[in-house]
Motif scaffolding. Structure first.
Motif, PDB file in Angstrom:
ATOM      1  N   THR A 150       0.803  -1.284  -0.134  1.00  0.00           N
ATOM      2  CA  THR A 150       0.007   0.100   0.032  1.00  0.00           C
ATOM      3  C   THR A 150       1.082   1.220   0.119  1.00  0.00           C
ATOM      4  N   ARG A 151       0.280   2.475  -0.220  1.00  0.00           N
ATOM      5  CA  ARG A 151       0.983   3.592  -0.119  1.00  0.00           C
ATOM      6  C   ARG A 151       0.113   4.644   0.259  1.00  0.00           C
ATOM      7  N   PHE A 152       0.827   5.802   0.899  1.00  0.00           N
ATOM      8  CA  PHE A 152       0.351   7.041   0.969  1.00  0.00           C
ATOM      9  C   PHE A 152       0.742   7.891  -0.119  1.00  0.00           C
ATOM     10  N   ILE A 202      -5.426   2.840  -1.665  1.00  0.00           N
ATOM     11  CA  ILE A 202      -6.248   3.141  -0.829  1.00  0.00           C
ATOM     12  C   ILE A 202      -6.075   4.778  -0.641  1.00  0.00           C
ATOM     13  N   ARG A 203      -7.110   5.390  -0.935  1.00  0.00           N
ATOM     14  CA  ARG A 203      -7.147   6.899  -1.127  1.00  0.00           C
ATOM     15  C   ARG A 203      -8.407   7.374  -0.916  1.00  0.00           C
ATOM     16  N   GLY A 204      -8.578   8.865  -0.858  1.00  0.00           N
ATOM     17  CA  GLY A 204      -9.865   9.750  -0.662  1.00  0.00           C
ATOM     18  C   GLY A 204     -10.682   9.182  -1.748  1.00  0.00           C
ATOM     19  N   PRO A 247       0.585  11.667  -0.826  1.00  0.00           N
ATOM     20  CA  PRO A 247       0.392  13.061  -0.834  1.00  0.00           C
ATOM     21  C   PRO A 247       1.134  13.906  -1.684  1.00  0.00           C
ATOM     22  N   SER A 248       0.323  15.212  -2.026  1.00  0.00           N
ATOM     23  CA  SER A 248       1.099  16.172  -2.821  1.00  0.00           C
ATOM     24  C   SER A 248       1.356  17.187  -1.623  1.00  0.00           C
ATOM     25  N   PRO A 249       2.573  17.629  -1.803  1.00  0.00           N
ATOM     26  CA  PRO A 249       3.153  18.589  -0.703  1.00  0.00           C
ATOM     27  C   PRO A 249       2.526  19.854  -0.906  1.00  0.00           C
ATOM     28  N   ILE A 300       5.786  10.909  -2.998  1.00  0.00           N
ATOM     29  CA  ILE A 300       5.384  12.111  -2.884  1.00  0.00           C
ATOM     30  C   ILE A 300       5.013  12.532  -4.208  1.00  0.00           C
ATOM     31  N   GLU A 301       3.723  13.177  -4.539  1.00  0.00           N
ATOM     32  CA  GLU A 301       3.168  13.447  -5.675  1.00  0.00           C
ATOM     33  C   GLU A 301       3.384  15.000  -6.174  1.00  0.00           C
ATOM     34  N   ASP A 302       4.512  15.145  -6.568  1.00  0.00           N
ATOM     35  CA  ASP A 302       4.773  16.613  -6.540  1.00  0.00           C
ATOM     36  C   ASP A 302       5.101  17.264  -8.151  1.00  0.00           C
TER      37      ASP A 302
HETATM   38  N1  GLU Z   1      -1.565  13.014  -4.661  1.00  0.00           N
HETATM   39  C1  GLU Z   1      -3.129  12.242  -4.549  1.00  0.00           C
HETATM   40  C2  GLU Z   1      -3.614  13.183  -3.641  1.00  0.00           C
HETATM   41  O1  GLU Z   1      -3.215  14.214  -3.078  1.00  0.00           O
HETATM   42  C3  GLU Z   1      -2.938  10.740  -4.329  1.00  0.00           C
HETATM   43  C4  GLU Z   1      -4.260  10.112  -4.300  1.00  0.00           C
HETATM   44  C5  GLU Z   1      -3.836   8.568  -4.383  1.00  0.00           C
HETATM   45  O2  GLU Z   1      -3.327   8.328  -3.231  1.00  0.00           O
HETATM   46  O3  GLU Z   1      -3.597   7.845  -5.473  1.00  0.00           O
HETATM   47  O4  GLU Z   1      -4.787  13.099  -3.170  1.00  0.00           O
END
Ligand code: GLU
Length: 552
Positions: free
Chosen positions: A38-40, A252-254, A42-44, A74-76
């Motif tokens: 799994t992963r988290f 797993i995400r929003g 987030p965008s910073p 990190i989704e930057d």
């Molecule tokens: N970078 C996306 C966000 O900030 C991630 C969504 C995902 O977990 O795929 O919501």
């Protein structure tokens, strides 16, 4: 070379690694059956939101309970929205709540794990390699439409009252010939790379969301952008490439991403990737004016995880509370397993709320009081000290001045079968310890309604005569009882209730007067222990001060 291959070379001449190369660099993981990766991600772009922490905790748990791996990616890719220290803030936030990372970014420009880089801005060539392959296969194409052209398109679609977007007959650049493409590229026109969607909006796609259940939606027929003009991928394309190459098993995400799932499944399939399992978490809600709304970054201070750190909630309490929000059976489990580590809870995605759990600070406080009540005095001391060091200089000075004394305070009534639940957060400690420190103590001799000043004078005069520092708790309590009758009280509460006219009060009233005289409170932990800790001289002084007060 056919025309698609020539186009791919024109667009990505600099890319020499192929998707097959990357498959080798990031081989399938050697995990036991059922292990979840799994992963988290987030965008910073701002502070860590409590919803982000919630999602990270759930992803973390899914990996830990299955012996899988948890990644921080990190989704930057959106540099415009990035904030300074965004990455560090996320890592600090996760660390503060004990969410450990198996792989991924662990500090600014530092990472661990074999499936990196874990920061999207460092993965440009990887995305381009996969994009190049799609172009070679005729599954992606450059689009040279300008902002104005796209606006015109939108207006036209509005007029015609058809679905908006770049698709089918509206996808102008979809049908450019190779010659036209080449000419535009040679002229240096900026372009984005679009997916050549094979989807049909009249067909439906269904998938099993692990939280929400079976979901059905129309297929995606939009030629979405895969790479922006600067060659950086959009979220959608990066999601497919990254989660494939990082060998994520469970996304797993929003649940704001649910609408994009048809596109995401299409992207995985178009690229020849195995589609991961999806679990979409409903947002954390807040009750307001009888209704429910999303916890808001702008309106609610408790939306930021920094709030909990500043207020001094122990990380264990916040996680414990989030677990109650995550699985409604957590509380029953906790009742049956009072001291078990949180990691032993058999967390289940299927038991998550599909509509959004309600966040309630009062409940958090209750949970936290319970968590703190089970800590040792040493733990309470060191955690409170650590918090005070950062947030309350005066408290820090007091607690560090005499460590044994401070621990003595936290030891009272602790470690018993029914520990007291007085403290919800470290910022409450100062008030809690106030009467132990003459520096903080503010006497207040207000009596409960059933007692008069004259009653207090009589009780205190007698007790001052009898007070014996050396007696133990039982002897002390016997003394309380023995004092009752001569003063017109009864040692027996039941008897008092049966015949209240016959007495001035009962033993509880006698001890209340002494409690107020010594601590200025009606409700405290064990009074005998308090007096032992405060010390003989100070107790005598306080008893006399109170007596003087009631006499005047
Ligand atoms: N970078 C996306 C966000 O900030 C991630 C969504 C995902 O977990 O795929 O919501």
């Amino acid at each position: 070379m056919n025309e698609n291959q020539q186009l791919a070379e024109l667009l990505f001449g600099n890319i020499d690694k192929t998707p097959e190369d990357y498959e080798k660099i990031y081989p399938a993981r050697n995990l036991k059956e059922g292990a979840r990766v799994t992963r988290f991600a987030p965008s910073p772009t701002g502070f860590l939101h409590i919803g982000g922490l919630f999602a990270a905790m759930i992803a973390r748990l899914n990996a830990s309970t299955t012996d899988g791996a948890f990644i921080l990616r990190i989704e930057d890719t959106d540099k415009k929205r990035e904030i300074t220290d965004g990455v560090t803030e996320i890592i600090k936030g996760l660390n503060a709540f004990g969410i450990e990372i198996d792989e991924g970014v662990i500090a600014f420009n530092e990472e661990k794990g074999e499936y990196g880089p874990y920061q999207q801005s460092h993965r440009k060539e990887i995305y381009q390699s996969f994009a190049k392959r799609l172009v070679e296969q005729g599954l992606a194409y450059p689009c040279f439409c300008t902002e104005d052209e796209l606006n015109e398109l939108r207006e036209k679609q509005e007029e015609l009252n058809v679905n908006k977007g770049y698709y089918g007959e509206y996808a102008k650049c979809r049908n450019l010939t190779f010659e036209q493409q080449k000419e535009k590229l040679e002229a240096g026109l900026p372009y984005v790379l679009r997916l050549r969607s094979m989807g049909d909006e009249n067909k439906r796609i269904s998938f099993d969301d692990l939280i929400k259940g079976k979901i059905e939606m129309p297929e995606n027929n939009i030629d979405v952008v895969l790479l922006k003009t600067d060659g950086i991928p959009t979220y959608h394309f990066a999601h497919a490439v990254d989660d494939h190459l990082m060998r994520t098993t469970h996304v797993i995400r929003g649940d704001e991403w649910i609408a994009s799932v048809p596109l995401h499944i299409q992207l995985f399939k178009t690229c020849g990737f195995k589609v991961p399992k999806y679990a979409h978490i409903a947002p954390i809600m807040k009750e307001e004016n009888g209704g429910k709304r999303k916890l808001s970054k702008r309106k609610d201070p408790e939306a930021a995880v920094s709030y909990y750190i500043e207020q001094g909630y122990p990380k264990e309490s916040v996680i414990e509370y989030l677990l109650t929000l995550a699985n409604s059976n957590f509380e029953d489990w906790r009742k049956a397993n009072k001291t078990a580590p949180q990691s032993e809870f058999p967390f289940n995605l299927k038991k998550m709320s599909t509509s959004g759990a309600l966040f309630d600070l009062i409940k958090l406080n209750d949970v936290s009081k319970n968590v703190i009540s089970l800590m040792t005095a040493q733990e309470v001391y060191s955690k409170a000290l650590e918090w005070a060091k950062e947030y309350d200089e005066e408290l820090y000075a007091l607690l560090s001045k005499d460590e044994a004394f401070a621990k003595g305070i936290f030891s009272i009534d602790r470690g018993t079968a029914k520990p007291r639940k007085d403290i919800a957060k470290w910022s409450e400690i100062k008030e809690y310890v106030e009467y132990f420190y003459s520096e903080l103590y503010k006497p207040c001799y207000e009596l409960p309604e059933n007692l008069t000043k004259q009653n207090a004078v009589e009780i205190l005069e007698q007790y001052i005569k009898e007070y014996d520092y050396s007696e133990d708790k039982d002897a002390w309590f016997n003394r309380m009882k023995n004092m009752c009758e001569p003063l017109g009280y009864t040692p027996n509460v039941k008897e008092y209730k049966a015949n209240p006219e016959a007495y001035k009060g009962h033993v509880g009233d006698v001890s209340t007067v002494i409690r107020i005289a010594v601590t200025s409170r009606r409700n405290t932990p064990d009074l005998h222990s308090i007096m032992q800790l405060i010390g003989k001289d100070e107790v005598v002084k306080r008893l006399n001060n109170a007596l003087d007060f009631y006499k005047n």
